[in-house]
Enzyme design. Structure first.
Site, mmCIF file in Angstrom:
data_model
loop_
_atom_site.group_PDB
_atom_site.id
_atom_site.type_symbol
_atom_site.label_atom_id
_atom_site.label_comp_id
_atom_site.label_asym_id
_atom_site.label_seq_id
_atom_site.Cartn_x
_atom_site.Cartn_y
_atom_site.Cartn_z
ATOM 1 N N LYS A 170 52.795 57.966 57.977
ATOM 2 C CA LYS A 170 51.349 57.953 57.733
ATOM 3 C C LYS A 170 50.615 56.759 58.360
ATOM 4 O O LYS A 170 49.539 56.364 57.915
ATOM 5 C CB LYS A 170 51.010 58.012 56.216
ATOM 6 C CG LYS A 170 51.705 59.090 55.447
ATOM 7 C CD LYS A 170 51.846 60.392 56.162
ATOM 8 C CE LYS A 170 50.573 61.160 56.362
ATOM 9 N NZ LYS A 170 50.822 62.381 57.202
ATOM 10 N N SER A 171 51.212 56.245 59.435
ATOM 11 C CA SER A 171 50.592 55.095 60.105
ATOM 12 C C SER A 171 49.920 55.472 61.414
ATOM 13 O O SER A 171 49.475 54.595 62.154
ATOM 14 C CB SER A 171 51.660 54.027 60.356
ATOM 15 O OG SER A 171 52.269 53.667 59.151
ATOM 16 N N HIS A 231 60.715 57.471 62.562
ATOM 17 C CA HIS A 231 60.446 56.636 61.385
ATOM 18 C C HIS A 231 61.698 55.812 61.038
ATOM 19 O O HIS A 231 61.717 55.129 60.019
ATOM 20 C CB HIS A 231 60.103 57.503 60.167
ATOM 21 C CG HIS A 231 58.820 58.280 60.287
ATOM 22 N ND1 HIS A 231 57.670 57.758 60.819
ATOM 23 C CD2 HIS A 231 58.516 59.550 59.901
ATOM 24 C CE1 HIS A 231 56.704 58.671 60.769
ATOM 25 N NE2 HIS A 231 57.196 59.766 60.225
ATOM 26 N N SER A 282 47.352 57.884 52.081
ATOM 27 C CA SER A 282 47.567 59.000 53.003
ATOM 28 C C SER A 282 48.865 59.726 52.634
ATOM 29 O O SER A 282 48.935 60.958 52.648
ATOM 30 C CB SER A 282 47.641 58.442 54.434
ATOM 31 O OG SER A 282 47.896 59.453 55.347
ATOM 32 N N PHE A 290 39.587 61.068 66.427
ATOM 33 C CA PHE A 290 39.886 61.868 65.229
ATOM 34 C C PHE A 290 39.106 63.182 65.266
ATOM 35 O O PHE A 290 39.665 64.264 65.038
ATOM 36 C CB PHE A 290 39.527 61.060 63.978
ATOM 37 C CG PHE A 290 39.850 61.766 62.695
ATOM 38 C CD1 PHE A 290 41.148 61.779 62.206
ATOM 39 C CD2 PHE A 290 38.861 62.439 61.987
ATOM 40 C CE1 PHE A 290 41.456 62.447 61.020
ATOM 41 C CE2 PHE A 290 39.166 63.106 60.807
ATOM 42 C CZ PHE A 290 40.460 63.106 60.324
ATOM 43 N N MET A 347 40.656 65.457 67.964
ATOM 44 C CA MET A 347 42.023 65.903 67.631
ATOM 45 C C MET A 347 42.018 66.951 66.531
ATOM 46 O O MET A 347 42.852 67.840 66.490
ATOM 47 C CB MET A 347 42.894 64.712 67.226
ATOM 48 C CG MET A 347 43.516 63.978 68.405
ATOM 49 S SD MET A 347 44.533 62.585 67.876
ATOM 50 C CE MET A 347 45.890 63.397 67.033
ATOM 51 N N ARG A 370 43.486 64.215 57.965
ATOM 52 C CA ARG A 370 42.791 64.252 56.682
ATOM 53 C C ARG A 370 41.445 63.528 56.775
ATOM 54 O O ARG A 370 40.402 64.157 56.827
ATOM 55 C CB ARG A 370 43.706 63.633 55.610
ATOM 56 C CG ARG A 370 43.283 63.814 54.170
ATOM 57 C CD ARG A 370 44.215 63.047 53.251
ATOM 58 N NE ARG A 370 44.195 61.616 53.516
ATOM 59 C CZ ARG A 370 43.397 60.742 52.897
ATOM 60 N NH1 ARG A 370 42.584 61.151 51.949
ATOM 61 N NH2 ARG A 370 43.428 59.456 53.217
ATOM 62 N N LYS A 371 41.469 62.182 56.811
ATOM 63 C CA LYS A 371 40.205 61.427 56.864
ATOM 64 C C LYS A 371 40.122 60.546 58.102
ATOM 65 O O LYS A 371 39.057 60.346 58.656
ATOM 66 C CB LYS A 371 40.085 60.527 55.629
ATOM 67 C CG LYS A 371 39.436 61.165 54.438
ATOM 68 C CD LYS A 371 38.983 60.093 53.477
ATOM 69 C CE LYS A 371 38.033 60.638 52.445
ATOM 70 N NZ LYS A 371 37.743 59.631 51.419
ATOM 71 N N GLY A 372 41.259 59.925 58.443
ATOM 72 C CA GLY A 372 41.291 59.091 59.643
ATOM 73 C C GLY A 372 40.411 57.863 59.555
ATOM 74 O O GLY A 372 39.762 57.492 60.540
HETATM 75 P P1 A3P Z 1 44.752 59.872 56.646
HETATM 76 O O1 A3P Z 1 45.607 60.694 55.739
HETATM 77 O O2 A3P Z 1 44.362 58.555 56.052
HETATM 78 O O3 A3P Z 1 43.574 60.609 57.165
HETATM 79 P P2 A3P Z 1 51.097 60.117 60.617
HETATM 80 O O4 A3P Z 1 50.875 60.884 61.849
HETATM 81 O O5 A3P Z 1 51.903 58.864 60.831
HETATM 82 O O6 A3P Z 1 51.630 60.963 59.526
HETATM 83 O O7 A3P Z 1 49.669 59.559 60.151
HETATM 84 C C1 A3P Z 1 48.679 60.439 59.703
HETATM 85 C C2 A3P Z 1 47.425 59.637 59.456
HETATM 86 O O8 A3P Z 1 46.845 59.262 60.713
HETATM 87 C C3 A3P Z 1 46.370 60.453 58.713
HETATM 88 O O9 A3P Z 1 45.634 59.496 57.941
HETATM 89 C C4 A3P Z 1 45.552 60.986 59.887
HETATM 90 O O10 A3P Z 1 44.267 61.431 59.539
HETATM 91 C C5 A3P Z 1 45.511 59.745 60.762
HETATM 92 N N1 A3P Z 1 45.139 60.055 62.144
HETATM 93 C C6 A3P Z 1 45.706 60.938 62.981
HETATM 94 N N2 A3P Z 1 45.043 60.989 64.149
HETATM 95 C C7 A3P Z 1 44.021 60.100 64.053
HETATM 96 C C8 A3P Z 1 42.959 59.711 64.931
HETATM 97 N N3 A3P Z 1 42.807 60.243 66.133
HETATM 98 N N4 A3P Z 1 42.099 58.760 64.497
HETATM 99 C C9 A3P Z 1 42.229 58.221 63.270
HETATM 100 N N5 A3P Z 1 43.204 58.564 62.396
HETATM 101 C C10 A3P Z 1 44.093 59.494 62.776
#
Ligand code: A3P
Length: 290
Positions: free
Chosen positions: A49-50, A102, A132, A223, A226, A251-253
């Site tokens: 989730k990073s 990971h 997240s 975001f 994408m 989700r929120k980004g």
């Molecule tokens: P949130 O749940 O806070 O929205 P991972 O790919 O490591 O699982 O991370 C997912 C997180 O990265 C989610 O966070 C997702 O929305 C965010 N994310 C993915 N693409 C993004 C983008 N282009 N800009 C900002 N956040 C992004």
């Protein structure tokens, strides 16, 4: 309704790291540390989730000089090295091999520490990671749905999640950086200035993009964009892995969603642990941990 005892995926602790049964095979994971690494290999390393999906998109776009005409999914162009069945594919794949993981440092190829290949470590404010991850657990079928936020908060603090302790993951990768070709970047830097971040990443990878190509990479990795690019947003992942009725990968980004979830008490507990765990860590993060 299914009870937690019916849950078909379990964590299997393997060399100090939780693998997920049915998703990871310990024997295959063990093989990874002996893989030969090519100079052109790139590994994006993240705690869950990073921003893994974000880096998958950025890497594929840098490789294609901003061009998004290929309909191949990000997760196929930049797959997970540790997923069951992916090892053989990695060994035989043509260069450049772009991978995400990971896994902790000690389970990754030893050759990385001889400066073979390149490693990009993406870190994110662990409070936002926690939030997240909480939401992700509600729709990722291989992860158990949390009882409530507090219950998940405690599990995360204990490292009783896939990825184990955020603190250990971040510290142990960072501690070995001098042995590797290593770029450390944060989710927050990418949010604050995506163009500069993409420039940093492409120059680390030795890819010279023109201004127009850079503009395309940035445009196709925001975001907003994408979210509507099917190759990039994981909406094509089958329902038996992600139950799309219960959430969205994109989700929120944003930065700071933890403020909408943490109680004052949880925040104090988290700050105390963060300060204790990270006091020797040489990087000042750009996020405001308070
Ligand atoms: P949130 O749940 O806070 O929205 P991972 O790919 O490591 O699982 O991370 C997912 C997180 O990265 C989610 O966070 C997702 O929305 C965010 N994310 C993915 N693409 C993004 C983008 N282009 N800009 C900002 N956040 C992004």
């Amino acid at each position: 309704m299914a009870s937690s005892s019916d849950f078909k995926y379990n964590f299997v602790s393997h060399k100090g790291f939780n693998l997920i049964s049915g998703t990871h095979d310990p024997v295959e994971v063990d093989a990874i540390c002996n893989y030969e690494v090519r100079d052109s290999d790139v590994f994006v390393v993240t705690y869950p989730k990073s921003g893994t999906i974000w880096m998958q998109q950025i890497l594929r776009l840098i490789e294609a000089k901003g061009d998004l005409t290929s309909e191949e999914l990000n997760s196929d162009q930049v797959p997970w090295i540790e997923l069951q069945g992916k090892g053989k594919e990695f060994v035989e794949a043509p260069s450049p091999r772009l991978r995400v993981t990971h896994l902790p440092y000690h389970l990754m190829p030893h050759a990385l520490s001889q400066k073979k290949g390149k490693v990009i470590y993406v870190a994110r404010n662990p409070k936002d990671v926690l939030v997240s991850y909480f939401h992700f657990h509600k729709f990722a079928t291989m992860l158990e749905t949390p009882k409530d936020f507090n219950h998940f908060f405690e599990k995360f603090i204990r490292g009783d999640v896939y990825g184990n302790s955020w603190f250990e993951h971040t510290k142990s990768w960072y501690a070995h950086q001098d042995n590797m070709q290593f770029l450390f970047i944060t989710y927050e830097e990418m949010i604050q200035d995506l163009r500069s971040s993409v420039k940093r990443i492409s120059s680390f990878l030795g890819k010279n993009l023109t201004d127009a190509q850079l503009t395309e990479v940035v445009k196709n990795s925001t975001f907003k964009n994408m979210r509507v690019i099917p190759q990039a947003n994981y909406e094509m992942v089958p329902d038996d892995l992600l139950n799309h009725h219960n959430g969205k990968f994109m989700r929120k980004g944003t930065i700071g969603d933890w403020k909408n979830h943490f109680t004052v008490n949880q925040n104090e507990i988290f700050d105390q642990i963060f300060q204790k765990e990270m006091k020797e860590f040489p990087v000042s993060f750009v996020w405001d941990i308070k």
